[in-house]
Design a protein around this motif. Structure first.
Motif, mmCIF file in Angstrom:
data_model
loop_
_atom_site.group_PDB
_atom_site.id
_atom_site.type_symbol
_atom_site.label_atom_id
_atom_site.label_comp_id
_atom_site.label_asym_id
_atom_site.label_seq_id
_atom_site.Cartn_x
_atom_site.Cartn_y
_atom_site.Cartn_z
ATOM 1 N N GLU A 140 0.839 -1.202 0.000
ATOM 2 C CA GLU A 140 0.000 0.000 0.000
ATOM 3 C C GLU A 140 0.875 1.253 0.000
ATOM 4 O OE1 GLU A 140 -3.363 -0.483 2.746
ATOM 5 O OE2 GLU A 140 -3.162 1.684 3.142
ATOM 6 N N ALA A 141 1.944 1.232 0.773
ATOM 7 C CA ALA A 141 2.852 2.387 0.838
ATOM 8 C C ALA A 141 3.545 2.576 -0.515
ATOM 9 C CB ALA A 141 3.890 2.170 1.935
ATOM 10 N N LEU A 142 3.879 1.477 -1.189
ATOM 11 C CA LEU A 142 4.486 1.586 -2.523
ATOM 12 C C LEU A 142 3.477 2.170 -3.503
ATOM 13 C CD1 LEU A 142 6.277 -1.900 -2.656
ATOM 14 C CD2 LEU A 142 7.454 0.322 -2.656
ATOM 15 N N ARG A 143 2.248 1.640 -3.445
ATOM 16 C CA ARG A 143 1.213 2.083 -4.390
ATOM 17 C C ARG A 143 0.840 3.555 -4.166
ATOM 18 N NH1 ARG A 143 -1.018 -1.428 -7.738
ATOM 19 N NH2 ARG A 143 -0.903 -3.683 -7.336
ATOM 20 N N ALA A 144 1.070 4.043 -2.955
ATOM 21 C CA ALA A 144 0.701 5.436 -2.641
ATOM 22 C C ALA A 144 1.455 6.406 -3.557
ATOM 23 C CB ALA A 144 1.004 5.744 -1.181
ATOM 24 N N HIS A 145 2.582 5.932 -4.129
ATOM 25 C CA HIS A 145 3.363 6.839 -4.988
ATOM 26 C C HIS A 145 2.694 7.045 -6.341
ATOM 27 C CE1 HIS A 145 6.795 7.972 -2.611
ATOM 28 N NE2 HIS A 145 6.773 6.771 -2.098
ATOM 29 N N SER A 146 1.588 6.335 -6.583
ATOM 30 C CA SER A 146 0.922 6.510 -7.890
ATOM 31 C C SER A 146 0.491 7.964 -8.079
ATOM 32 C CB SER A 146 -0.300 5.586 -7.989
ATOM 33 O OG SER A 146 -1.276 5.984 -7.039
ATOM 34 N N ARG A 147 0.339 8.666 -6.928
ATOM 35 C CA ARG A 147 -0.091 10.084 -7.019
ATOM 36 C C ARG A 147 0.975 10.906 -7.740
ATOM 37 N NH1 ARG A 147 -1.429 8.942 -1.706
ATOM 38 N NH2 ARG A 147 0.436 9.970 -0.920
ATOM 39 N N ARG A 148 2.230 10.410 -7.751
ATOM 40 C CA ARG A 148 3.311 11.194 -8.360
ATOM 41 C C ARG A 148 3.767 10.570 -9.682
ATOM 42 N NH1 ARG A 148 7.393 10.364 -5.145
ATOM 43 N NH2 ARG A 148 8.636 11.987 -6.149
ATOM 44 N N TYR A 149 2.951 9.651 -10.179
ATOM 45 C CA TYR A 149 3.353 8.963 -11.410
ATOM 46 C C TYR A 149 3.171 9.882 -12.612
ATOM 47 C CZ TYR A 149 3.860 5.141 -14.775
ATOM 48 O OH TYR A 149 4.282 4.327 -15.789
ATOM 49 N N HIS A 150 4.032 9.712 -13.613
ATOM 50 C CA HIS A 150 4.086 10.701 -14.708
ATOM 51 C C HIS A 150 2.864 10.644 -15.631
ATOM 52 C CE1 HIS A 150 6.307 7.983 -17.872
ATOM 53 N NE2 HIS A 150 5.252 7.413 -17.383
ATOM 54 N N ASP A 151 1.925 9.735 -15.370
ATOM 55 C CA ASP A 151 0.699 9.771 -16.208
ATOM 56 C C ASP A 151 -0.088 11.055 -15.911
ATOM 57 O OD1 ASP A 151 -1.604 7.624 -14.312
ATOM 58 O OD2 ASP A 151 -0.041 9.009 -13.638
ATOM 59 N N GLN A 152 0.207 11.664 -14.754
ATOM 60 C CA GLN A 152 -0.484 12.912 -14.394
ATOM 61 C C GLN A 152 0.313 14.166 -14.778
ATOM 62 O OE1 GLN A 152 -1.572 11.859 -10.145
ATOM 63 N NE2 GLN A 152 -1.177 9.941 -11.222
ATOM 64 N N HIS A 153 1.431 13.942 -15.452
ATOM 65 C CA HIS A 153 2.212 15.116 -15.888
ATOM 66 C C HIS A 153 1.422 15.887 -16.951
ATOM 67 C CE1 HIS A 153 5.336 17.602 -17.646
ATOM 68 N NE2 HIS A 153 6.048 17.383 -16.573
ATOM 69 N N PRO A 154 1.435 17.228 -16.909
ATOM 70 C CA PRO A 154 0.634 18.019 -17.863
ATOM 71 C C PRO A 154 0.855 17.625 -19.327
ATOM 72 C CG PRO A 154 1.554 19.443 -16.164
ATOM 73 C CD PRO A 154 2.130 18.071 -15.930
ATOM 74 N N PHE A 155 2.110 17.238 -19.664
ATOM 75 C CA PHE A 155 2.371 16.870 -21.064
ATOM 76 C C PHE A 155 1.595 15.603 -21.431
ATOM 77 C CE2 PHE A 155 5.062 17.573 -24.807
ATOM 78 C CZ PHE A 155 5.033 16.348 -25.440
ATOM 79 N N HIS A 156 1.605 14.615 -20.514
ATOM 80 C CA HIS A 156 0.847 13.377 -20.779
ATOM 81 C C HIS A 156 -0.658 13.642 -20.738
ATOM 82 C CE1 HIS A 156 4.328 10.427 -19.687
ATOM 83 N NE2 HIS A 156 4.218 10.574 -20.998
ATOM 84 N N VAL A 157 -1.098 14.546 -19.880
ATOM 85 C CA VAL A 157 -2.535 14.883 -19.838
ATOM 86 C C VAL A 157 -2.949 15.498 -21.166
ATOM 87 C CG1 VAL A 157 -4.259 16.383 -18.724
ATOM 88 C CG2 VAL A 157 -2.594 15.121 -17.321
ATOM 89 N N ARG A 158 -2.114 16.412 -21.694
ATOM 90 C CA ARG A 158 -2.420 17.018 -23.001
ATOM 91 C C ARG A 158 -2.364 15.954 -24.094
ATOM 92 N NH1 ARG A 158 1.251 20.911 -21.413
ATOM 93 N NH2 ARG A 158 2.673 20.580 -23.163
#
Ligand code: AHQ
Length: 234
Positions: A17-35
């Motif tokens: 669970e602690a490892l998975r918590a880092h999903s909040r910082r995963y690059h799929d949420q980077h503005p470039f990937h969002v665009r």
């Protein structure tokens, strides 16, 4: 030590669970990937992303070979080596690196201009080189833990495939073979990496270092995307 960690080891579930918590910082949420996934990138930006990400792709087998060279366990090595074959193939013209070159060609880049790094921006080079150096110099289980960003990747690949098919039809579908291959390879790789990390990280200290390794890798991917975003602004 990760701030706030207890002095006793977490249970397996708590650790994962602690490892998975880092999903909040995963690059799929980077503005470039969002665009990208919203269809808001132009050909120049997509080509810039493809050409720069090639440096990441071509270094993956080298970081996996670094992990192999530091790993004393033949059972782990027998499974880990599949990653190298996935990217290098069994012979010329096969594997993920080749598939990425075909993605580049489908997007209007030449193999030569991608392989000679003429489009490579400094921040991408430094992020990738930091990742390779990390896997060469840190204990092998920490290097394995750094690969666990792919815990968050299956959705990313499926979403990216759908976005490319919907918004970028000018890229021939054959160029998307790399993403399709990752749909199966990433979960398989993750399952193994998670097994290794949960089997070896049995103390609070080793679990904190594994979590730190994953945090570092999130920063590698995020700063790589920052460099691409700055070089290819919207
Ligand atoms: O194509 C990717 C890949 O082969 C790997 C291996 C794994 C690792 O060992 O660090 N990580 C990874 C990733 C790939 N693609 C990235 C993407 O967004 O296309 C995601 C990246 C990762 O999550 O680390």
């Amino acid at each position: 030590m990760t701030a706030g960690t207890s002095t006793t080891a977490r249970t397996d579930d708590g650790f994962v669970e602690a490892l998975r918590a880092h999903s909040r910082r995963y690059h799929d949420q980077h503005p470039f990937h969002v665009r990208m996934n919203a269809g808001r990138l132009g050909p120049h930006q997509l080509r810039g992303w493809i050409a720069n990400r090639f440096y990441y792709q071509e270094n993956i087998p080298r970081k996996d070979a670094a992990i192999l060279s530091n790993c004393p366990d033949p059972d782990v090595r027998r499974r880990w080596i599949r990653r190298i074959v996935d990217h290098d193939g069994q012979q010329p013209g096969e594997g993920g690196i080749e598939a990425w070159l075909r993605l580049a060609e489908a997007a209007g880049l030449t193999r030569e201009e991608v392989r000679d790094h003429r489009h490579l921006v400094p921040g991408v080079r430094f992020a990738v080189d930091a990742y390779v150096t990390f896997t060469r110099t840190r204990p092998w289980v920490e290097a394995v833990a750094s690969s666990l960003t792919e815990l968050f990747a299956p959705d990313l690949m499926a979403e990216r495939l759908a976005a490319f098919e919907r918004w970028y039809p000018w890229i021939d579908a054959g160029g998307l073979a790399y993403f399709r291959a990752r749909l199966d390879q990433a979960p398989r790789d993750c399952e193994h990496a998670l097994e290794v990390v949960t089997e070896h990280c049995l103390t609070a200290e080793s679990q904190a270092r594994a979590i730190d390794a994953l945090s570092f890798k999130c920063d590698v991917l995020w700063s790589l995307m920052d460099a691409i975003d700055r070089a290819y602004p919207g």
